[in-house]
Design a protein around this motif. Structure first.
Motif, PDB file in Angstrom:
ATOM      1  N   GLU A 296       0.781  -1.099   0.123  1.00  0.00           N
ATOM      2  CA  GLU A 296      -0.047   0.060   0.104  1.00  0.00           C
ATOM      3  C   GLU A 296       0.909   1.111   0.081  1.00  0.00           C
TER       4      GLU A 296
ATOM      5  N   ARG B 243       0.394   4.617   2.088  1.00  0.00           N
ATOM      6  CA  ARG B 243       0.417   4.316   3.644  1.00  0.00           C
ATOM      7  C   ARG B 243       1.811   3.659   4.009  1.00  0.00           C
TER       8      ARG B 243
ATOM      9  N   ARG C 279       3.029   1.031   3.671  1.00  0.00           N
ATOM     10  CA  ARG C 279       3.335  -0.417   4.475  1.00  0.00           C
ATOM     11  C   ARG C 279       2.926  -1.638   3.442  1.00  0.00           C
TER      12      ARG C 279
ATOM     13  N   LEU D  27       0.374  -5.038   3.391  1.00  0.00           N
ATOM     14  CA  LEU D  27      -0.686  -5.755   4.029  1.00  0.00           C
ATOM     15  C   LEU D  27      -0.654  -7.194   3.854  1.00  0.00           C
TER      16      LEU D  27
ATOM     17  N   PRO E 179      -1.484  -5.142   8.679  1.00  0.00           N
ATOM     18  CA  PRO E 179      -0.067  -4.673   8.395  1.00  0.00           C
ATOM     19  C   PRO E 179       1.011  -5.696   8.812  1.00  0.00           C
TER      20      PRO E 179
ATOM     21  N   SER F 256       5.297  -1.860   8.434  1.00  0.00           N
ATOM     22  CA  SER F 256       4.744  -0.826   8.380  1.00  0.00           C
ATOM     23  C   SER F 256       6.072   0.449   8.555  1.00  0.00           C
TER      24      SER F 256
END
Lengths: 499, 377
Positions: free
Chosen positions: B201, B204, B206, B208, B219, B222
């Motif tokens: 992602e 963001r 991170r 997932l 997550p 991260s």
């Protein structure tokens, strides 16, 4: 030629417990005499007898061949003997200039005149300290400089330096050594207590070694080498124990990221610094005095506060944290073992057990009532005394009465009883003898082996190189380099720290 | 921005910049410590817009613009097919099939017998940034954004795009199911041995994990200092992750200054926005990059880095193990695709530089070994 200071069959005991016994010691005019020994060997007590802080229990003290008893430091000063203490004795609420002139004041003092004179005097010593600054606002190294300047200013014929270089940067140390050479040329005699053996070998004309309160060796410096001194100090070989780990095994595996510091700022001391700390490793942080390494880690541990606006972020175990006081940090698992143990590390009027128990009590968040059990405190202290090999003449002794190494072990025990996930050691072996250094290093390694994230802040390059699995270098308020121990050399680290 | 967001944002600012308002960027240290491995990687091909490295039964394939090409040892790349739109993503099925994601054109499926049909329409996946087959019959597609196409990913970032989704497509009947929504530009997808889907992602920062039978993504990695892109499984049980750009404090600052951003996008040409890029240094009008000093022989940029080259090796638990960098001032920026060859060498498509790069297996192994974390290698 008559020695300027001479001790004959000198002994000093506290409450019947000998600090040193049957010591013969001579100091010639214009001589630099290094006094070495483990913490608790009796070096500080011996020099304090010469400086008039203590009086002998038995034996004789001769000054310029004349036997005398010095009852107070001012009496010693009147005989031309000054002492620069390891833990400085300056008045924090007075300025640098006022401290230098303290005891030498004229009937009418013009502050401006004092400042100008102090400025010139400090410059002549090559000490860059503002004479109008309050001593309380100075760092440890600058306080040490003022302390040295004060002794020199008193035009003493004998100056005793107790661990003078522990807080100085390499550059400041070289100035200090030049100063000693100058004093020597002027006929001033110097007694020099240090745990840095190389310094003693470099600067001293003669070396005297004490062990367990007894004189074990005294000879011209050229008749000593490092191994011989260490053997005499501790009575065993320590070469493999101190500063030798990197030659024995490689760095530990990196564990999970425990701490992430992002763009942290605090005034002029910490400037937008970022770094990570991983579990199961010893991360060594090297930096010169003023590089902001201590302040950075103090912010992490809640001892200091970051800038209110845009001061960055600290993430502990992936979550943002912002500690305004140390208690919540301790409860989360972050402990900071201070570099200034006497001021911040322990309660000096309390005993070993009470101090360690304080750590245990602070682990729990307030609110509920906690029943204080002295039996629990004693058991806890006994457990940690064995684990850290804390040696005390009297188990109920106040911590202030212990030697530096044992005091440091109490501070470490007080921190570790809190079962931390991240331990920050700030100068863990400053003012600690070689025997205790090996024990403290061994324990730091043990903590990392247990999976705890360990940070060691040190100004002593061999220590950083030997103990670290990962080395960070701080300069001007930020971390500027990251090195692996295999790539790091003293030159490389120092280059990063100053350029 | 809703009223609640406004109040939350204002409070965070007034309280001294906490949370998102603190404007911080995670540091690249430890396993992400900058080096010059990617910068010094050997260049085996120069091809503008090179992307999407895939190992198929037909050999190594890659894309360049709207062309699909085959890489042959010691020869010039051989064109395989050409499409009406730019190829955004590529995935090879175990049975020899090939899924082709087109910019604004949905996903095409080329069967092993050479026949081709449109698997899903553009309306369902207008921005197929990455794809992976979970088995011969199921294709997982990252739809980066509902609103923007491949050329407009910077706009999606600056508009705080959260319209990405993850689609599961039955190859046999073309049935499409959305398995995750409101993703911030999903840009890479890979499968785990237990059937879980790993998705990057980007906005963001991170990774997932979507476990089979569970709706909520969790997550697994991260707080990355970069925007993660494509992710591939490595031979040793770990994963290769490309980061097509890195974060900077300036960028984070811009992302919270809504009025400034809107004005910038309205008045400044997109090439000169304060936004990450796959390559930089093309014009003096660009935001400053690579100002700095040389320390210990290494260029230390003080100006925010606009483009960067970064490939990470993650272990089986998605913890970073080692990384290859092309730093500010370097040439091999904008790494968008990575592939491990049978020999263990790492092939990297640096789309920003328009080059196919090769890193010998031993190079990164040494970095990982040196930190005693070679489990994934």
């Amino acid at each position: 030629m008559t020695p300027i200071v001479e001790l004959r069959r000198a002994s000093k005991a506290f409450r019947g417990v000998p600090a040193f016994e049957d010591v013969d010691f001579t100091l010639s005019r214009g001589e630099v005499h290094a006094l070495l020994g483990e913490n608790g060997a009796g070096k500080s007590t011996l020099t304090k007898v010469i400086a008039g802080v203590h009086t002998l229990t038995s034996g004789h003290l001769m000054i310029n061949g004349e036997e005398m008893v010095l009852n107070t430091p001012s009496e010693a000063l009147s005989k031309g003997i000054a002492m620069v203490y390891q833990e400085n004795s300056l008045v924090p609420s007075m300025t640098v200039a006022q401290n230098i002139y303290l005891g030498n004041e004229k009937a009418f003092n013009r502050l401006r005149g004092i400042y100008i004179a102090a400025q010139q005097f400090l410059q002549s010593l090559n000490f860059h300290v503002d004479p109008s600054a309050l001593v309380g606002t100075l760092g440890a190294a600058q306080k040490q400089m003022v302390e040295i300047a004060r002794a020199v200013h008193h035009r003493a014929q004998v100056i005793i330096f107790d661990e003078p270089t522990a807080t100085l940067t390499p550059e400041e140390k070289s100035y200090f050594f030049k100063l000693i050479t100058t004093l020597k040329k002027q006929g001033v005699s110097v007694i020099f207590i240090s745990h840095a053996l190389e310094e003693a070998l470099q600067i001293a004309d003669r070396i005297t070694i004490l062990r367990d309160g007894r004189l074990v060796a005294s000879d011209r410096t050229e008749n000593f080498d490092r191994e011989k001194i260490v053997r005499a100090m501790v009575g065993r070989e320590l070469t493999g124990e101190i500063y030798g780990r990197t030659r024995v095994r490689a760095a530990r595996a990196r564990g999970a990221k425990v701490l992430s510091v992002e763009n942290l700022s605090m005034g002029n001391m910490v400037r937008n610094t970022s770094f990570s700390i991983f579990a199961g490793q010893v991360t060594g942080i090297f930096g010169l005095v003023g590089s902001g390494r201590t302040e950075t880690l103090k912010v992490v541990a809640g001892v200091m506060k970051r800038d209110f606006f845009f001061g960055g972020a600290v993430k502990f175990e992936g979550r943002p944290v912002r500690f305004r006081v140390p208690a919540p940090a301790v409860q989360k698992g972050i402990v900071y073992v201070t570099e200034e143990r006497k001021a911040e590390g322990f309660f000096e009027t309390m005993g070993i057990a009470e101090n360690i128990y304080m750590g245990e009590l602070s682990k729990e968040r307030g609110g509920g009532l906690k029943i204080i059990s002295m039996a629990e405190a004693v058991d806890l202290a006994e457990d940690w005394r064995k684990r850290l090999n804390i040696r005390a003449i009297d188990p109920n002794a106040k911590v202030i009465e212990l030697s530096g190494g044992n005091q440091q072990k109490v501070v470490i025990a007080k921190a570790l009883v809190q079962q931390p996930k991240l331990v920050i050691f700030d100068e863990p072996t400053r003012g600690v003898d070689v025997g205790a250094i090996a024990e403290i290093h061994h324990f730091i390694n043990y903590l990392a082996d247990q999976g705890i994230a360990v940070v060691v802040i040190s100004s002593y390059l061999p220590e950083v190189l030997s103990i670290s699995d990962r080395i960070l270098v701080a300069r001007q308020g930020r971390i500027v380099e990251e090195m692996e121990p295999t790539q790091a050399t003293e030159e490389r680290i120092m280059y990063a720290a100053v350029h | 921005m809703g009223f609640a967001d406004f109040v939350s944002d204002a409070t965070a600012r007034l309280l001294g910049g906490i949370g998102r308002s603190s404007i911080t960027v995670p540091v690249m240290d430890g396993p992400l410590k900058p080096n010059d491995i990617l910068e010094e990687a050997s260049e085996i091909l120069q091809e503008t817009g090179i992307d999407n490295l895939v190992a198929s039964v037909d050999g190594f394939l890659f894309t360049s613009g709207n062309r699909l090409l085959r890489l042959q040892e010691g020869q010039r790349p051989e064109p395989v097919m050409e499409f009406e739109a730019e190829i955004m993503s590529l995935a090879a099925a175990p049975d020899g099939g090939l899924a082709i994601g087109l910019d604004g054109g949905g996903v095409l499926l080329r069967a092993p017998d050479g026949t081709q049909h449109r698997l899903i329409e553009a309306a369902a996946a207008n921005c197929p940034t990455a794809m992976a087959f979970s088995d011969a019959r199921t294709l997982i597609v990252c739809n980066g954004s509902r609103n923007t196409g491949s050329q407009d990913w910077q706009r999606d970032l600056l508009e705080l795009g959260r319209s990405g989704s993850l689609l599961r497509i039955n190859v046999a009947d073309g049935r499409c199911e959305t398995i995750a929504r409101k993703l911030a530009y999903p840009s890479g997808v890979s499968m785990m041995p237990d059937g879980s889907v790993i998705v990057s992602e980007a906005w963001r920062h991170r990774l997932l994990r979507l476990r089979p039978g569970r709706a909520d993504p969790e997550p697994v990695l991260s707080d990355l200092p970069a925007y993660p892109g494509r992710i591939n499984r490595g031979s040793g049980g770990g994963y290769w992750l490309c980061a097509f750009a890195v974060r900077s404090q300036l960028q984070e600052f811009i992302l919270r200054e809504h009025s400034y951003r809107k004005l910038m996008m309205a008045e400044v040409h997109a090439d000169y926005w304060i936004a990450p890029a796959l390559r930089s240094g093309l014009s003096f009008k660009e935001p400053l990059q690579a100002g700095g000093v040389i320390r210990l022989g290494i260029h230390k940029p003080w100006a925010p880095t606009r483009s960067y080259g970064l490939v990470m090796l993650l272990d089986s638990t998605f913890a970073p193990v080692a990384s290859a960098h092309s730093r500010a001032g370097g040439r091999h920026h904008g790494a968008t695709s990575v592939l491990e060859s049978d020999s263990g060498d790492i092939l990297i498509a640096a789309k920003g530089a328009g080059k196919l790069l090769r890193i010998e297996a031993a190079t990164l192994s040494t970095v990982a070994d040196r930190t005693k974390l070679g489990s994934a290698i």
